[in-house]
Design an enzyme around this catalytic site. Structure first.
Site, PDB file in Angstrom:
ATOM      1  N   ASN B  59       0.786  -1.076  -0.299  1.00  0.00           N
ATOM      2  CA  ASN B  59      -0.466   0.315  -0.723  1.00  0.00           C
ATOM      3  C   ASN B  59       0.822   1.233  -0.425  1.00  0.00           C
ATOM      4  OD1 ASN B  59      -0.280   1.489   2.488  1.00  0.00           O
ATOM      5  ND2 ASN B  59       0.345  -0.280   2.950  1.00  0.00           N
ATOM      6  N   GLY B  62      -0.491   7.001   1.740  1.00  0.00           N
ATOM      7  CA  GLY B  62      -0.438   8.786   2.148  1.00  0.00           C
ATOM      8  C   GLY B  62      -1.052   9.022   3.119  1.00  0.00           C
ATOM      9  N   LEU B  63      -1.409   8.554   4.562  1.00  0.00           N
ATOM     10  CA  LEU B  63      -1.694   9.563   5.568  1.00  0.00           C
ATOM     11  C   LEU B  63      -2.728  10.183   5.278  1.00  0.00           C
ATOM     12  CD1 LEU B  63       1.922  10.071   7.378  1.00  0.00           C
ATOM     13  CD2 LEU B  63      -0.165   8.108   7.858  1.00  0.00           C
ATOM     14  N   ASN B 117       2.635   6.670  15.753  1.00  0.00           N
ATOM     15  CA  ASN B 117       2.882   6.259  14.151  1.00  0.00           C
ATOM     16  C   ASN B 117       4.585   6.539  14.337  1.00  0.00           C
ATOM     17  OD1 ASN B 117       3.281   5.735  12.263  1.00  0.00           O
ATOM     18  ND2 ASN B 117       1.920   6.128  10.763  1.00  0.00           N
ATOM     19  N   CYS B 120       6.599   7.753  11.025  1.00  0.00           N
ATOM     20  CA  CYS B 120       6.461   8.909   9.764  1.00  0.00           C
ATOM     21  C   CYS B 120       7.841   9.397   9.103  1.00  0.00           C
ATOM     22  CB  CYS B 120       5.726  10.206  10.418  1.00  0.00           C
ATOM     23  SG  CYS B 120       3.692   9.335  10.275  1.00  0.00           S
ATOM     24  N   GLY B 237       0.373  -9.988   9.772  1.00  0.00           N
ATOM     25  CA  GLY B 237      -0.157 -10.680   8.789  1.00  0.00           C
ATOM     26  C   GLY B 237      -0.715 -11.679   9.647  1.00  0.00           C
ATOM     27  N   GLY B 258      -4.832  -6.261  10.243  1.00  0.00           N
ATOM     28  CA  GLY B 258      -4.903  -5.780  10.059  1.00  0.00           C
ATOM     29  C   GLY B 258      -5.618  -5.969   8.592  1.00  0.00           C
TER      30      GLY B 258
END
Lengths: 259, 293
Positions: B59, B62-63, B117, B120, B237, B258
Site C-alpha cells: 500500500n 499517504g496518510l 506512528n 512518519c 500478517g 489489519g
C-alpha cells in the site's frame, strides 16, 4: 451484506470471457446496475462440494488475498451474474468454478448508474472487458452499444449474440476506433455510459465535453476493503480524491481530473 | 488482557488505517485504532495506492486523513461509546506536530489512548522518527509533555536496533509498544519501467508474519532481560487464531488485525472462535511471553 453464493451455471462467452450465475437472494434483491460485488478467490475449499480436493476453510486464502470486484452483469431472479475476462490468477480460478461450488460474495457495493430520470438514448461505449458492467444498460429502450476490441479473436461472440440493442464493433487491428464511432453519434438527447481502459475513457470524456453531452464512466481501480476503510481505491476528481467503493464506481465524467 | 495501563476485553485490536472513520465497524475486539491523524488534513497519494503480491498487500495510501480539528469535530463524536477501547493514531513530521495533534486531542472523553506512528519520515533528512533511539525518544517526550493518556509507540520494522529504540521509547515515557508497522517494499511496473508507487510502498499481510514475529520476539526478549514489564501490541500478517498465539508466546499481550479484515470482515469473530478451540480452558494471559528463551 455477505452471502455464500451457490454457483448455478458457468458459460463461455467467447474469446476469454466467462460468465458465472450465482444464487444469492439477498444480494440479488439489492444490486443495481453499476454497483459491484466483491468476491473471494483462491485456493480454498468450496463449501458443499463432496469431492473437494483440499478441505481448507475459506479463511485460509494463502496467495490471493484481496477480494475481486465485479460489476453486476445481469440479474436473474434470485441469482446474479458476473461476467469477466480471464486476466490473472483470480479470474483464472473463477473460470474453473463449477455448478455446486459456493463463493463468498460481499455486496452490492458502491453507487450504480444514475438512471433517474431514465436516459432516452443511452449510448454504451465498451472497451474490452468493460462490456460486462454496461450490459444491464443494453436492456433500456433506445440503447445502443459501441464495442471496441483489439482483434476478432478477442470478441465475446456469444455475449454479443444476446444483445438485442443495435451494436457496432470497432477493431483496433483494422484501424477502427470506438471513440471515433462515438463522436459520429453525439448529439443532444444522447447520454453516454462508458467502461474501458483509462486512455479510452479520457477520450470519451473529451468528446462528450466538446459535444455538451453527459457521460457516466464505470471506473476500474484496485479495490481493497470495498467499505471505505483502507482508502486504497481513491481516484482524482476536481474536488480532491474520492473513493470508488463509496461514491463510485460510476462517476460523472466531468468530475474527474486526469493526470 | 492487560496492555500496560489498558484493560482490553479480548486480545484483538483493529489496526490503524483499516476501517472507515465515517462508519466504524462493530467488531468483537478489545480496541480499535484510528487512521493516523496529522495536524493538517492530508489528501493522500495519487493512485495506484494498492498492489496485491503473493500472500501480501502493498500500500501507498499517504496518510490520507481529515486533520485533527475535523477529526475531533466531525468524526470523534460518532466513534465514542463503543465497547472496544478507542485509540487514536498520532502522526507528524516533527516532534512539534506530534505534540500539536496530541494536545488538540486533549483528554476528550472516549479516547482511551494514543498510538504514536513513528513510521512518519522527518522532513529534513527523510529518516523515520522510529529509526533510532534518540529520535524516537524525542517524539515520545514531546507527546508525553502534553498528554497524560496511555501511549503506545508504534515502531517501523527495519530500525537497525529495534530493541534499543523500543527501550528508549519506554524510557521517554511511553506506556507500551506497538510492533510493527508495515515493511517498506518495492514493485516495478514492467510497462512503464518505473516503481509502481512513486512515493514508496509498504508490505503487509501473511507474507510478513514471520518477519514481524521475529521483531516482537527480539524486542520482548530484550525488555525481559532488562527487567521491564511487557506491554506490547504485536501484529503483522495475523490471519488466524494460531497466528495470535504465536505473537502472544513471543511476548505480546494484544494482537492487531489489519490486512485480514480487508478481505474477511468476519475475521475478529472467526479468530476468537479459533482461539477458543486452541486454548480450551487455559487463560491466554498465562501464555504471554511463553516462548521467550
Amino acid at each position: 451484506m455477505q452471502e455464500l453464493a451457490l454457483v448455478e451455471a458457468r458459460e463461455h462467452l467467447g474469446a476469454n470471457y466467462w460468465r458465472l450465475r450465482l444464487r444469492a437472494p439477498g444480494i440479488a434483491e439489492r444490486a443495481r446496475p453499476g454497483q459491484f460485488l466483491h468476491l473471494r478467490v483462491g485456493s480454498w475449499s468450496l463449501a458443499g462440494r463432496p469431492d473437494a480436493l483440499c478441505a481448507e476453510p475459506p479463511s485460509r486464502a494463502r496467495f490471493l488475498l484481496l477480494r475481486r470486484p465485479f460489476c453486476l452483469h445481469r440479474r436473474r431472479g434470485e441469482a446474479i451474474e458476473v461476467a469477466f475476462r480471464v486476466v490473472g490468477p483470480g479470474t483464472r480460478w473463477l473460470r474453473d468454478r463449477r455448478p455446486g461450488d459456493a463463493l463468498d460474495v460481499m455486496g452490492p457495493l458502491g453507487r450504480g448508474f444514475r438512471l433517474e430520470p431514465p436516459p432516452p438514448r443511452p449510448l454504451a461505449v465498451a472497451g474490452g472487458g468493460g462490456i460486462a458492467g454496461l450490459f444491464p444498460l443494453l436492456e433500456l429502450p433506445g440503447a445502443e452499444l459501441l464495442f471496441g476490441a483489439n482483434s476478432l479473436r478477442e470478441v465475446p461472440w456469444r455475449l454479443l449474440e444476446e444483445v438485442r440493442a443495435p451494436w457496432r464493433l470497432a477493431l483496433w487491428e483494422r484501424g477502427e476506433d470506438p471513440v471515433r464511432l462515438l463522436e459520429e453519434r453525439l448529439e443532444p438527447g444522447v447520454e453516454v455510459f462508458a467502461c474501458g481502459p483509462p486512455a479510452m475513457l479520457r477520450r470519451v470524456t473529451e468528446a462528450c465535453r466538446r459535444a455538451g453531452v453527459r457521460a457516466q464512466l464505470l471506473l476500474e481501480e484496485m479495490i481493497g476493503c470495498g467499505r471505505g476503510g483502507c482508502r486504497g481505491c481513491a481516484v482524482r476528481t476536481r474536488e480532491g480524491y474520492v473513493l470508488l467503493c463509496q461514491e463510485g464506481p460510476v462517476m460523472e465524467a466531468e468530475r474527474l481530473a486526469w493526470s | 488482557m492487560e496492555l500496560g495501563p489498558l484493560r482490553l476485553r479480548n486480545p484483538l485490536v483493529l489496526a490503524a488505517g483499516t476501517w472507515p472513520l465515517e462508519n466504524p465497524p462493530r467488531a468483537p475486539v478489545g480496541a480499535m485504532i484510528t487512521k493516523t491523524i496529522t495536524a493538517r488534513p492530508r489528501e493522500g497519494n495519487p493512485p495506484p495506492r494498492l498492489l496485491e503480491t503473493p500472500a501480501g498487500l502493498m500500500n501507498s495510501i499517504g496518510l490520507e486523513n481529515p486533520g485533527v480539528d475535523a477529526f475531533v469535530e466531525r468524526y470523534l463524536p460518532r466513534l465514542r461509546g463503543g465497547e472496544a477501547l478507542l485509540l487514536v493514531s498520532v502522526g507528524g513530521e516533527d516532534p512539534a506536530e506530534y505534540a500539536e495533534v496530541a494536545r488538540a486531542l486533549g483528554d476528550r472523553p472516549g479516547i482511551a489512548g494514543l498510538e504514536l506512528n513513528l513510521s512518519c519520515p522527518n522532513v529534513r533528512d527523510g529518516a523515520l522518527w522510529g529509526s533510532d533511539p534518540s529520535r524516537a525518544a524525542r517524539a515520545v517526550r514531546a507527546v508525553r509533555a502534553v498528554s497524560g493518556l496511555p501511549l503506545l509507540a508504534k515502531l517501523p520494522p527495519d530500525a537497525p536496533a529495534l530493541p534499543e529504540v523500543a527501550e528508549a521509547c519506554l524510557e521517554a515515557g511511553a506506556d507500551g509498544l506497538s510492533l510493527v508497522n508495515a515493511f517498506p517494499a518495492m514493485a516495478i511496473c514492467l510497462e512503464r519501467r518505473r516503481p509502481v508507487f512513486s512515493r514508496g510502498g509498504a508490505l503487509s499481510g501473511p507474507a510478513i508474519r514471520p518477519l514481524a514475529l521475529l521483531r516482537v520476539w527480539q524486542v520482548c526478549r530484550h525488555l525481559r532481560r532488562r527487567g521491564r514489564p511487557l506491554a506490547v501490541l504485536g501484529g503483522g500478517g495475523v490471519a488466524e487464531g494460531r497466528d495470535v498465539l504465536e505473537f502472544i508466546l513471543a511476548g505480546a499481550s494484544a494482537v492487531s488485525l489489519g490486512t485480514v479484515t480487508l478481505y474477511d470482515p468476519q475475521a475478529p469473530q472467526r479468530i476468537l472462535g479459533e482461539l477458543r478451540e486452541l486454548l480450551g480452558e487455559r487463560p491466554l494471559r498465562s501464555l504471554v511471553g511463553g516462548a521467550l528463551t
